[in-house]
Design a protein around this motif. Structure first.
Motif, PDB file in Angstrom:
ATOM      1  N   TYR A 177       0.296 -32.001  27.388  1.00 53.98           N
ATOM      2  CA  TYR A 177      -0.896 -32.992  27.627  1.00 53.98           C
ATOM      3  C   TYR A 177      -0.610 -34.298  27.442  1.00 53.98           C
ATOM      4  CZ  TYR A 177      -2.371 -33.074  22.681  1.00 53.98           C
ATOM      5  OH  TYR A 177      -2.334 -33.446  21.627  1.00 53.98           O
ATOM      6  N   THR A 178       0.541 -34.531  26.244  1.00 46.47           N
ATOM      7  CA  THR A 178       0.644 -36.023  25.935  1.00 46.47           C
ATOM      8  C   THR A 178       1.190 -37.001  26.886  1.00 46.47           C
ATOM      9  OG1 THR A 178       2.824 -35.283  25.101  1.00 46.47           O
ATOM     10  CG2 THR A 178       1.229 -35.298  23.618  1.00 46.47           C
ATOM     11  N   ALA A 179       1.629 -36.152  27.966  1.00 42.65           N
ATOM     12  CA  ALA A 179       2.173 -36.981  29.116  1.00 42.65           C
ATOM     13  C   ALA A 179       0.909 -37.430  30.146  1.00 42.65           C
ATOM     14  CB  ALA A 179       3.076 -36.652  30.076  1.00 42.65           C
ATOM     15  N   GLY A 180      -0.486 -37.053  29.657  1.00 43.02           N
ATOM     16  CA  GLY A 180      -1.429 -37.193  30.596  1.00 43.02           C
ATOM     17  C   GLY A 180      -2.059 -35.919  31.351  1.00 43.02           C
ATOM     18  N   TRP A 181      -3.117 -35.709  31.415  1.00 43.13           N
ATOM     19  CA  TRP A 181      -4.000 -34.540  32.351  1.00 43.13           C
ATOM     20  C   TRP A 181      -4.986 -35.243  33.154  1.00 43.13           C
ATOM     21  CZ3 TRP A 181      -0.192 -30.850  31.537  1.00 43.13           C
ATOM     22  CH2 TRP A 181      -0.204 -29.732  31.926  1.00 43.13           C
ATOM     23  N   ASP A 182      -5.720 -34.227  33.649  1.00 45.53           N
ATOM     24  CA  ASP A 182      -7.019 -34.472  34.506  1.00 45.53           C
ATOM     25  C   ASP A 182      -8.350 -34.668  33.520  1.00 45.53           C
ATOM     26  OD1 ASP A 182      -7.415 -31.991  33.846  1.00 45.53           O
ATOM     27  OD2 ASP A 182      -7.831 -31.574  36.141  1.00 45.53           O
ATOM     28  N   TRP A 183      -7.949 -34.655  32.108  1.00 38.46           N
ATOM     29  CA  TRP A 183      -9.002 -34.629  31.110  1.00 38.46           C
ATOM     30  C   TRP A 183      -8.681 -35.514  30.066  1.00 38.46           C
ATOM     31  CZ3 TRP A 183      -6.742 -33.019  26.895  1.00 38.46           C
ATOM     32  CH2 TRP A 183      -5.807 -32.169  26.945  1.00 38.46           C
ATOM     33  N   ILE A 184      -7.405 -36.302  30.063  1.00 36.96           N
ATOM     34  CA  ILE A 184      -6.952 -37.187  29.001  1.00 36.96           C
ATOM     35  C   ILE A 184      -5.748 -38.025  29.589  1.00 36.96           C
ATOM     36  CG2 ILE A 184      -5.172 -35.654  28.260  1.00 36.96           C
ATOM     37  CD1 ILE A 184      -5.792 -36.338  25.397  1.00 36.96           C
ATOM     38  N   LYS A 185      -5.639 -39.254  28.935  1.00 40.65           N
ATOM     39  CA  LYS A 185      -4.527 -40.360  29.300  1.00 40.65           C
ATOM     40  C   LYS A 185      -3.507 -39.934  28.383  1.00 40.65           C
ATOM     41  CE  LYS A 185      -6.925 -41.887  32.600  1.00 40.65           C
ATOM     42  NZ  LYS A 185      -6.393 -41.539  34.006  1.00 40.65           N
ATOM     43  N   PRO A 186      -2.340 -40.668  28.669  1.00 33.62           N
ATOM     44  CA  PRO A 186      -0.960 -40.181  27.687  1.00 33.62           C
ATOM     45  C   PRO A 186      -1.291 -40.638  26.570  1.00 33.62           C
ATOM     46  CG  PRO A 186      -0.407 -41.195  30.042  1.00 33.62           C
ATOM     47  CD  PRO A 186      -1.962 -41.393  29.711  1.00 33.62           C
ATOM     48  N   ILE A 187      -0.502 -39.831  25.870  1.00 35.97           N
ATOM     49  CA  ILE A 187      -0.556 -40.125  24.194  1.00 35.97           C
ATOM     50  C   ILE A 187       0.819 -41.010  23.929  1.00 35.97           C
ATOM     51  CG2 ILE A 187      -0.441 -39.339  21.862  1.00 35.97           C
ATOM     52  CD1 ILE A 187      -3.110 -38.800  23.206  1.00 35.97           C
ATOM     53  N   ARG A 188       0.654 -42.116  23.638  1.00 38.84           N
ATOM     54  CA  ARG A 188       1.923 -43.361  23.787  1.00 38.84           C
ATOM     55  C   ARG A 188       3.135 -42.932  23.171  1.00 38.84           C
ATOM     56  NH1 ARG A 188       0.188 -44.919  28.888  1.00 38.84           N
ATOM     57  NH2 ARG A 188      -1.745 -46.308  28.732  1.00 38.84           N
ATOM     58  N   ASP A 189       2.770 -41.994  21.822  1.00 40.27           N
ATOM     59  CA  ASP A 189       4.109 -41.864  21.205  1.00 40.27           C
ATOM     60  C   ASP A 189       4.437 -40.336  21.293  1.00 40.27           C
ATOM     61  OD1 ASP A 189       2.146 -40.818  19.779  1.00 40.27           O
ATOM     62  OD2 ASP A 189       2.874 -41.143  17.689  1.00 40.27           O
ATOM     63  N   ARG A 190       4.023 -39.742  22.398  1.00 41.89           N
ATOM     64  CA  ARG A 190       4.088 -38.252  22.469  1.00 41.89           C
ATOM     65  C   ARG A 190       3.883 -37.570  21.116  1.00 41.89           C
ATOM     66  NH1 ARG A 190       3.679 -40.972  26.322  1.00 41.89           N
ATOM     67  NH2 ARG A 190       4.824 -40.762  28.341  1.00 41.89           N
ATOM     68  N   ASN A 191       2.928 -38.108  20.295  1.00 39.39           N
ATOM     69  CA  ASN A 191       2.823 -37.366  18.963  1.00 39.39           C
ATOM     70  C   ASN A 191       3.913 -37.070  18.122  1.00 39.39           C
ATOM     71  OD1 ASN A 191      -0.223 -37.398  19.165  1.00 39.39           O
ATOM     72  ND2 ASN A 191      -0.047 -35.254  20.226  1.00 39.39           N
TER      73      ASN A 191
END
Length: 891
Positions: free
Chosen positions: A200-214
């Motif tokens: 999900y860290t690259a984005g999904w239909d319920w969230i935007k990308p997590i910039r450091d990919r955690n």
């Protein structure tokens, strides 16, 4: 020679010291303070030099461990809150700036002396994303690569400790090998799935990308001290043969215990591996060769009259304490011990040929599954026992009995499972695949074709190693019910086959494994197909009238919070209500939606708010959205329950929570503030429940209990919009275990009463002592489908009293004058009188509730006393036709 006899006091103290010494050495503590971090490009020292305690470190910033690079940057105010407004767009994305930007050194100075004799000191990492190099006191710790988000690693650091006890740990953490292009697709361009990690860290239909990919040391780091023999990954199996009841004398259960022992000494050691359970001691003599690691099985324990673990609403989720230890023959101290909580239960699954779906049983009793899909507690991996406890408690309070962990995230943490154990929630655990990233569908936003994506991740052996390690981590939890190969797709064959046929049977052969979440083995429709969804808002009648997948792993709807919730993350200039403008030529809903709402993945309410009248502002929209939320989720679960064992064996809502500030599919927001959907679902999921079918007007009763319910009285009242009561009937009902029954149709009476302005309908169930068992309150539209009578309801006053039972526990009484109107849809909240902010999380036995004329209702409120300590707390209430009031709570 001194022959004095020691005093009684001396003997007592010596005995205590002896007992203490038996368990004095095995211990652990967490390294969660004192960390600092810096981008590796700004560090000139090697890992060996950096980890030398004599090296001077200057200009570094406090790090958050457990945590991620992004969490540390946020806590140092280097970035804005990515969960607020459009702030996430202000943070550099790793795909654009490169992996070096988020590659960081983490350093921690800690004190631990060199142990004496055979004693050992171990360094544990429970999760690093994605790869790392570890150094301690000038030496490299991991001689082999440490790679993979889910792998736990354990290092013997006894010989690396500093002689003066002043140690320095330095860890360089590298981001995922492939970071993915966050191009707006599900998982971006899909390449994030080339790693064994979060998708999900690259984005999904319920969230935007997590910039450091955690990227970071995202899970716990602990120091453990043991003797020469250490206990690794115990395995507890409980067998509960036959069909059991939730009370009375139980037939015996069988307890099987095994564990891996490791001898770190250079000599053989003999001793006893033993455990205590329910006052009984089970032990096994063991000898381990120098440096040997071996699995040991203890004799089976036949436990008489066991207290069983049951899912919520069926019985108590009883947990036994178990102490597992190893005591060497030649020593007075315990070398290692583990304190465990054990739930005695057995889970079975069967194929139901009538519904054509999987049926679940616990201790021989079939369970109608009412579940919620779970992503992750926090998208930036800021986990805590307290937050886990609150979220699982919300699921228990919704009368759900299962949580499914979605495959684009992780194997949940032990603290999550501990909460599920306590609250009686079964868990359906996916492994790390998704149909979106891993190639089930053609997708123009994906970089690679389906055949290529079908072979993700790049390192299949790492996937299998990670899966085996995670199975060992969670397998003792009674809440864990099923394993699943992936979300909407199977793993590649060279992962699926060894996982299914070798790894799981060897490490945990007690749970059912399904190859993917909407597999044919899970559910089939009448012509043999499988699937899930839909995911948008629906007419309530469809839940009753239209048959869907007989065990639907994902079916969902809307989830906008109220005004207070929206204001927490929407900038003032974006606090604009969506506007429904009709349908286009293709029949699709058209809405005018603010850009920040769109960024936070708003899913439209379409025409479903319009029957409540034109919305005047954001507050009005949010209030009406709560009416829709309540009806949606009550109707969803009632519709499935109405066809229990005929059409369905269960359903899992997509989804019950959000790990960031999303505007879709949630019963409570990221800040743990519930919306009306939680209480609508709570009502619709009651284990004993009376419900109204809006299609044919029948009233039915569903009994989820294992026992018959005789002499239940069904009481039906209707009310007009002025609050006048129209008694319809009182009738006795007799319910078989785990069954649903139609009682009578009231369509004619209700249609007549509601045709002009709408009406209210109340269904109650009473026991023989006339105690209320179920209370279900509907508001029904007029003949044209509008709630016209709600728009001009007369205002109503409630008399509200609050009584503190214990610190953090309150009883609230709401009383309505017998000559007044119905006090409709009241929202209670605990508020800090100084900041005027809600105190979160707070738990209510009911909310968004209505009080009829002449009635008193009591609501129990629970909050952690630490959240109210030193504050002036008020209880606020506001309803559809009840003006907001505040009652000061005296501690």
């Amino acid at each position: 020679m001194n022959t004095a006899i020691p005093s009684t006091k001396t003997i007592y103290l010596l005995t205590l010291l002896t007992l203490f010494s038996l368990f004095s050495f095995a211990q652990s503590y967490e390294l969660n303070k004192g960390w600092i971090f810096r981008n590796y490009k700004e560090v000139s020292l090697s890992g060996e030099k950096l980890s030398d305690p004599s090296s001077v470190i200057q200009g570094w910033k406090p790090a958050t461990v457990p945590g991620t690079v992004l969490t540390g940057m946020l806590n140092n105010q280097e970035i804005p809150d990515p969960f607020f407004g459009m702030n996430n767009n202000k943070i550099p994305d790793i795909y654009t700036v490169g992996r070096d930007y988020y590659t960081y050194w983490f350093v921690n100075d800690f004190e631990e002396g060199i142990p004496t004799g055979d004693k050992q000191v171990w360094l544990h990492f429970r999760g690093i994303n994605y790869s790392c190099e570890i150094f301690l006191n000038g030496k490299k710790v991991n001689t082999k690569p440490f790679k993979g988000m889910y792998i736990r690693k354990r290092f013997n650091i006894t010989k690396l400790l500093a002689s003066n006890g002043k140690n320095r740990l330095a860890v360089i953490v590298y981001p995922p090998d492939v970071v993915g292009n966050p191009n707006g697709g599900q998982g971006g361009d899909g390449t994030i799935a080339k790693n064994v990690g979060l998708q999900y860290t690259a984005g999904w239909d319920w969230i935007k990308p997590i910039r450091d990919r955690n990227t970071g040391i995202w899970d716990k780091v602990t120091i453990e001290k043991t003797g020469a023999i250490s206990i690794i990954d115990p395995h507890i199996i409980t067998e509960v043969p036959g069909k059991r009841e939730t009370s009375g004398i139980q037939q015996p259960a069988i307890i099987k215990v095994s564990t891996t022992l490791r001898n770190a000494a250079n000599r053989p050691i003999s001793g006893a591996l033993q455990y205590r359970l329910d006052g009984q001691l089970v032990k096994q003599s063991v000898t381990l060769r120098p440096q040997e690691e071996k699995e040991i099985k203890l004799p089976d324990l036949i436990l008489k009259n066991p207290k069983l673990w049951w899912p919520s609403n069926y019985g108590q989720p009883y947990l036994y304490p178990m102490e597992l230890s190893f005591v060497p023959n030649a020593a007075k101290t315990t070398s290692d011990k583990k304190d465990l909580k054990i739930g005695i239960r057995e889970i079975q699954t069967y194929w139901n040929p009538h519904t054509r779906s999987r049926e679940v049983a616990v201790n021989g009793q079939k369970i109608f599954i009412k579940g919620g899909n779970w992503i992750i507690s926090d998208a930036m991996l800021r986990f805590s026992k307290e937050r886990y406890d609150a979220e699982i408690r919300f699921h228990r309070d919704m009368n759900l009995n299962l949580i499914r962990i979605w495959g684009g995230a992780l194997v949940e943490r032990p603290e999550f499972y501990e909460a599920c154990d306590r609250y009686g929630l079964l868990v359906f655990q996916d492994f790390w695949m998704s149909g979106d990233c891993n190639g089930r569908w053609e997708d123009p936003l994906k970089k690679d074709d389906q055949w290529t994506r079908r072979q993700y991740p790049d390192d299949h052996q790492l996937f299998l190693e990670s899966a085996a390690d995670m199975i060992k981590m969670i397998r003792n939890h009674p809440s864990l019910a099923f394993y699943c190969g992936g979300n909407e797709i199977t793993p590649p064959d060279d992962i699926l086959v060894p996982l299914r046929d070798s790894i799981l049977p060897k490490l945990d052969g007690t749970r059912w494994f399904v190859d993917y979440s909407n597999s044919d083995a899970m559910s089939q429709n009448d012509i043999g197909g499988n699937g899930d969804g839909p995911y948008g808002i629906q007419d309530i009648k469809t839940f009753w009238a239209d048959k869907t997948w007989p065990f639907n792993s994902e079916v969902g709807s809307v989830g906008v919070g109220d005004l207070e919730s929206l204001k927490r993350f929407l900038p003032e200039e974006n606090q604009i209500a969506p506007l429904f403008t009709g349908f286009n030529a293709e029949g699709r809903v058209q809405e005018t939606v603010d850009s920040v709402w769109q960024y936070h993945t708003y899913i439209g309410y379409g025409e479903h708010i319009a029957p409540y009248g034109k919305t005047n502002n954001l507050e009005d929209f949010a209030n009406k959205a709560q009416l829709v939320n309540y009806n949606q989720y009550r109707g969803l679960m009632e519709g499935f329950s109405a066809h229990m064992w005929d059409w369905y064996t269960g359903t899992i809502i997509w989804k019950t929570q959000n790990p960031w500030t999303s505007l879709r599919g949630q019963m409570y927001d990221y800040y743990l503030d519930p919306n009306a959907g939680l209480y609508g679902l709570r009502s619709g999921s009651e284990p004993l429940h009376a419900m109204y079918n809006p299609v044919d007007g029948f009233v039915s009763i569903v009994n989820n209990h294992f026992e018959k319910r005789n002499n239940i009285m069904l009481v039906i009242h209707a009310y007009d919009m002025q609050g006048k009561a129209y008694p319809i009937t009182k009738v006795f009902a007799f319910m078989e275990p785990s069954s649903v029954k139609k009682i009578m149709s009231i369509k004619k009476q209700i249609d007549e009463l509601a045709k002009d302005k709408g009406a209210f309908l109340r269904l109650q169930l009473m026991d023989a002592g006339q105690h209320l068992l179920s209370d279900n309150f509907y508001w029904l539209p007029d003949a044209k489908g509008y709630y016209s009578g709600l728009t001009d309801m007369a205002n109503c006053k409630l008399d509200i009293k609050v009584k503190q039972i214990t610190p953090g526990e309150y009883a609230v009484t709401l009383a309505n004058n017998e000559h007044d109107n119905i006090a409709f849809f009241n929202r209670l909240a605990l508020v800090d009188n100084l900041t005027h902010q809600r105190i979160l999380p707070t738990f209510y036995s009911d909310n968004y509730l209505s009080v009829v004329p002449g009635e008193k209702k009591t609501v129990m409120i629970s909050v952690d006393p630490a959240l109210t300590r030193g504050k002036q707390v008020v209880l606020t209430n506001a309803g559809w036709n009840v003006k907001q009031t505040a009652v000061l709570i005296s501690e």
